[in-house]
Scaffold this motif. Structure first.
Motif, PDB file in Angstrom:
ATOM      1  N   PRO A 260     -39.974  -3.684   3.879  1.00 31.85           N
ATOM      2  CA  PRO A 260     -40.437  -2.677   4.853  1.00 31.85           C
ATOM      3  C   PRO A 260     -40.653  -3.257   6.250  1.00 31.85           C
ATOM      4  CG  PRO A 260     -41.600  -2.428   2.776  1.00 31.85           C
ATOM      5  CD  PRO A 260     -40.815  -3.706   2.663  1.00 31.85           C
ATOM      6  N   TRP A 261     -41.191  -4.473   6.334  1.00 35.32           N
ATOM      7  CA  TRP A 261     -41.382  -5.113   7.638  1.00 35.32           C
ATOM      8  C   TRP A 261     -40.050  -5.404   8.292  1.00 35.32           C
ATOM      9  CZ3 TRP A 261     -43.941  -6.221  11.823  1.00 35.32           C
ATOM     10  CH2 TRP A 261     -43.559  -7.325  12.601  1.00 35.32           C
ATOM     11  N   TRP A 262     -39.112  -5.946   7.538  1.00 40.76           N
ATOM     12  CA  TRP A 262     -37.796  -6.240   8.099  1.00 40.76           C
ATOM     13  C   TRP A 262     -37.153  -4.975   8.655  1.00 40.76           C
ATOM     14  CZ3 TRP A 262     -35.991  -9.723   3.451  1.00 40.76           C
ATOM     15  CH2 TRP A 262     -36.569 -11.002   3.600  1.00 40.76           C
ATOM     16  N   GLY A 263     -37.316  -3.852   7.941  1.00 41.12           N
ATOM     17  CA  GLY A 263     -36.748  -2.591   8.415  1.00 41.12           C
ATOM     18  C   GLY A 263     -37.355  -2.154   9.733  1.00 41.12           C
ATOM     19  N   LEU A 264     -38.680  -2.260   9.850  1.00 46.28           N
ATOM     20  CA  LEU A 264     -39.350  -1.900  11.106  1.00 46.28           C
ATOM     21  C   LEU A 264     -38.920  -2.821  12.237  1.00 46.28           C
ATOM     22  CD1 LEU A 264     -42.971  -1.267   9.764  1.00 46.28           C
ATOM     23  CD2 LEU A 264     -41.425   0.465  10.693  1.00 46.28           C
ATOM     24  N   LEU A 265     -38.836  -4.114  11.937  1.00 47.51           N
ATOM     25  CA  LEU A 265     -38.496  -5.095  12.966  1.00 47.51           C
ATOM     26  C   LEU A 265     -37.076  -4.884  13.481  1.00 47.51           C
ATOM     27  CD1 LEU A 265     -39.399  -7.635  14.507  1.00 47.51           C
ATOM     28  CD2 LEU A 265     -38.498  -9.006  12.611  1.00 47.51           C
ATOM     29  N   GLU A 266     -36.121  -4.668  12.577  1.00 50.52           N
ATOM     30  CA  GLU A 266     -34.721  -4.550  12.989  1.00 50.52           C
ATOM     31  C   GLU A 266     -34.435  -3.259  13.742  1.00 50.52           C
ATOM     32  OE1 GLU A 266     -31.762  -5.397  10.144  1.00 50.52           O
ATOM     33  OE2 GLU A 266     -32.436  -7.463   9.822  1.00 50.52           O
ATOM     34  N   ALA A 267     -35.341  -2.287  13.662  1.00 49.01           N
ATOM     35  CA  ALA A 267     -35.168  -1.037  14.412  1.00 49.01           C
ATOM     36  C   ALA A 267     -35.930  -1.059  15.729  1.00 49.01           C
ATOM     37  CB  ALA A 267     -35.640   0.143  13.566  1.00 49.01           C
ATOM     38  N   SER A 268     -36.411  -2.238  16.138  1.00 47.64           N
ATOM     39  CA  SER A 268     -37.261  -2.337  17.323  1.00 47.64           C
ATOM     40  C   SER A 268     -36.637  -3.220  18.397  1.00 47.64           C
ATOM     41  CB  SER A 268     -38.623  -2.915  16.935  1.00 47.64           C
ATOM     42  OG  SER A 268     -38.540  -4.323  16.751  1.00 47.64           O
ATOM     43  N   LEU A 269     -37.221  -3.162  19.585  1.00 50.54           N
ATOM     44  CA  LEU A 269     -36.791  -4.022  20.688  1.00 50.54           C
ATOM     45  C   LEU A 269     -37.204  -5.474  20.494  1.00 50.54           C
ATOM     46  CD1 LEU A 269     -37.566  -1.652  23.699  1.00 50.54           C
ATOM     47  CD2 LEU A 269     -35.298  -2.463  23.019  1.00 50.54           C
ATOM     48  N   PHE A 270     -37.954  -5.760  19.444  1.00 42.92           N
ATOM     49  CA  PHE A 270     -38.332  -7.133  19.139  1.00 42.92           C
ATOM     50  C   PHE A 270     -37.228  -7.866  18.375  1.00 42.92           C
ATOM     51  CE2 PHE A 270     -42.363  -5.015  19.852  1.00 42.92           C
ATOM     52  CZ  PHE A 270     -43.076  -5.953  20.581  1.00 42.92           C
ATOM     53  N   SER A 271     -36.120  -7.192  18.092  1.00 43.65           N
ATOM     54  CA  SER A 271     -34.999  -7.820  17.386  1.00 43.65           C
ATOM     55  C   SER A 271     -33.699  -7.584  18.135  1.00 43.65           C
ATOM     56  CB  SER A 271     -34.877  -7.243  15.965  1.00 43.65           C
ATOM     57  OG  SER A 271     -34.345  -5.916  16.010  1.00 43.65           O
ATOM     58  N   LYS A 272     -32.713  -8.418  17.894  1.00 43.28           N
ATOM     59  CA  LYS A 272     -31.400  -8.252  18.523  1.00 43.28           C
ATOM     60  C   LYS A 272     -30.713  -6.965  18.069  1.00 43.28           C
ATOM     61  CE  LYS A 272     -30.507 -13.136  19.512  1.00 43.28           C
ATOM     62  NZ  LYS A 272     -29.612 -14.296  19.259  1.00 43.28           N
ATOM     63  N   PRO A 273     -30.702  -6.632  16.748  1.00 41.20           N
ATOM     64  CA  PRO A 273     -30.063  -5.371  16.347  1.00 41.20           C
ATOM     65  C   PRO A 273     -30.728  -4.149  16.970  1.00 41.20           C
ATOM     66  CG  PRO A 273     -30.389  -6.798  14.436  1.00 41.20           C
ATOM     67  CD  PRO A 273     -31.133  -7.421  15.570  1.00 41.20           C
ATOM     68  N   GLY A 274     -32.064  -4.163  17.010  1.00 41.26           N
ATOM     69  CA  GLY A 274     -32.766  -3.025  17.597  1.00 41.26           C
ATOM     70  C   GLY A 274     -32.485  -2.894  19.076  1.00 41.26           C
ATOM     71  N   THR A 275     -32.434  -4.019  19.782  1.00 44.54           N
ATOM     72  CA  THR A 275     -32.135  -3.998  21.215  1.00 44.54           C
ATOM     73  C   THR A 275     -30.716  -3.490  21.462  1.00 44.54           C
ATOM     74  OG1 THR A 275     -33.672  -5.819  21.650  1.00 44.54           O
ATOM     75  CG2 THR A 275     -31.955  -5.413  23.293  1.00 44.54           C
ATOM     76  N   ALA A 276     -29.774  -3.940  20.644  1.00 42.33           N
ATOM     77  CA  ALA A 276     -28.391  -3.473  20.784  1.00 42.33           C
ATOM     78  C   ALA A 276     -28.300  -1.964  20.573  1.00 42.33           C
ATOM     79  CB  ALA A 276     -27.489  -4.210  19.802  1.00 42.33           C
ATOM     80  N   SER A 277     -29.040  -1.460  19.586  1.00 41.13           N
ATOM     81  CA  SER A 277     -29.036  -0.017  19.318  1.00 41.13           C
ATOM     82  C   SER A 277     -29.614   0.759  20.502  1.00 41.13           C
ATOM     83  CB  SER A 277     -29.842   0.270  18.056  1.00 41.13           C
ATOM     84  OG  SER A 277     -29.933   1.660  17.815  1.00 41.13           O
TER      85      SER A 277
END
Length: 287
Positions: A260-277
């Motif tokens: 669950p944490w990984w999912g929240l992190l990857e959808a956020s600006l705190f991660s590269k995938p989230g920033t790209a999105s």
């Protein structure tokens, strides 16, 4: 319009907003992350080329500029004056943010708004139940927010635990066996004497370092076990952080627990995938 020379950083950015205000329609209101930054709230890490977010009445002329992200509203957007700029109320700006940002980004903004008393929980709940675009995600974020957090990274550290089923208590007053106050902990793992804290400054002045060491000694003497984490560890060593909490609880830790944490992190600006999105959502060029 132009920005005066000799300005840099925040002053230049604010001067740019003043210039935009002169050429945009009269109904224009600065909203979203622009409004949150104007109020001095904690922000998730924005890209350097973050656009300016504005809201206008739907009767206004159409505006298409790559530097702007424009939302059109059937009613004139609510606004308050801030430094001579028309700015959306915090709850409205939070709703605008919720149309794009991930839940983790929103929690940081909401924690900040509540901690700094820029709005009330009732204000946020009103817009979260309005049924307007973004309200569902804002409602999701409100389930995680807590105005006791004192920094964005404390918010992330708390969500890391709670998202993975580890209960923590923020900003707990700690006392020794005689009731003497020792200090306040960022997070106490519920049911244990384990503390999880954000160590923001990697290089502290000598006096502060000495006081911190004295506090640590007093905590250890009273049976508390303190773990201090820096920002990079919150992002990249979440397994290690969570493991210290589950060990204190006498629980095993599995990959499923931390997903669950990984999912929240990857959808956020705190991660590269989230920033790209987000860059794609905001039509920013690929890096």
């Amino acid at each position: 319009m132009y920005v005066p020379s000799g300005l840099d950083g925040d002053a230049r950015w604010r001067a740019g907003l003043a210039a935009w205000a002169e050429v945009l329609p009269d109904s224009t209101v600065f909203t979203g992350l622009t409004a949150m930054r104007l109020r001095g709230l904690w922000l998730p890490p924005p890209p350097d080329d973050l656009p300016t977010f504005v809201a206008v009445h739907e009767s206004s002329r159409r505006i298409r500029r790559p530097e702007l992200r424009v939302s059109r509203h059937p009613q004139p957007p609510a606004a308050v004056l801030l430094d001579d700029l028309r700015v959306a109320p915090v709850a409205e700006a939070a709703l605008a943010c919720a149309r794009d940002l991930g839940v983790l980004d929103l929690v940081v903004l909401l924690d900040s708004a509540l901690h700094l008393k820029k709005c009330t929980l009732a204000d946020l709940e009103d817009v979260a139940t309005s049924g307007r675009p973004g309200s569902r995600r804002l409602s999701d974020a409100l389930r995680w927010c807590d105005g006791r957090a004192e920094s964005a990274w404390e918010s992330l550290l708390r969500i890391l635990h709670t998202a993975c089923g580890v209960e923590v208590e923020p900003q707990v007053d700690l006392r020794d066996a005689h009731g003497v106050f020792i200090g306040r902990a960022d997070l106490l793992v519920t049911g244990t004497r384990t503390l999880q804290e954000y160590d923001g400054a990697q290089h502290r002045e000598r006096g502060q370092y000495r006081r911190d060491r004295g506090r640590d000694a007093a905590l250890a003497k009273s049976g508390y076990v303190r773990h201090g984490w820096v920002a990079s560890q919150v992002i990249h060593d979440s397994w290690l952080i969570l493991r210290t909490a589950t060990d204190a609880l006498g629980r095993d830790l599995s990959v499923d627990d931390i997903r669950p944490w990984w999912g929240l992190l990857e959808a956020s600006l705190f991660s590269k995938p989230g920033t790209a999105s987000m860059r794609a959502t905001w039509r920013l060029p690929d890096l």
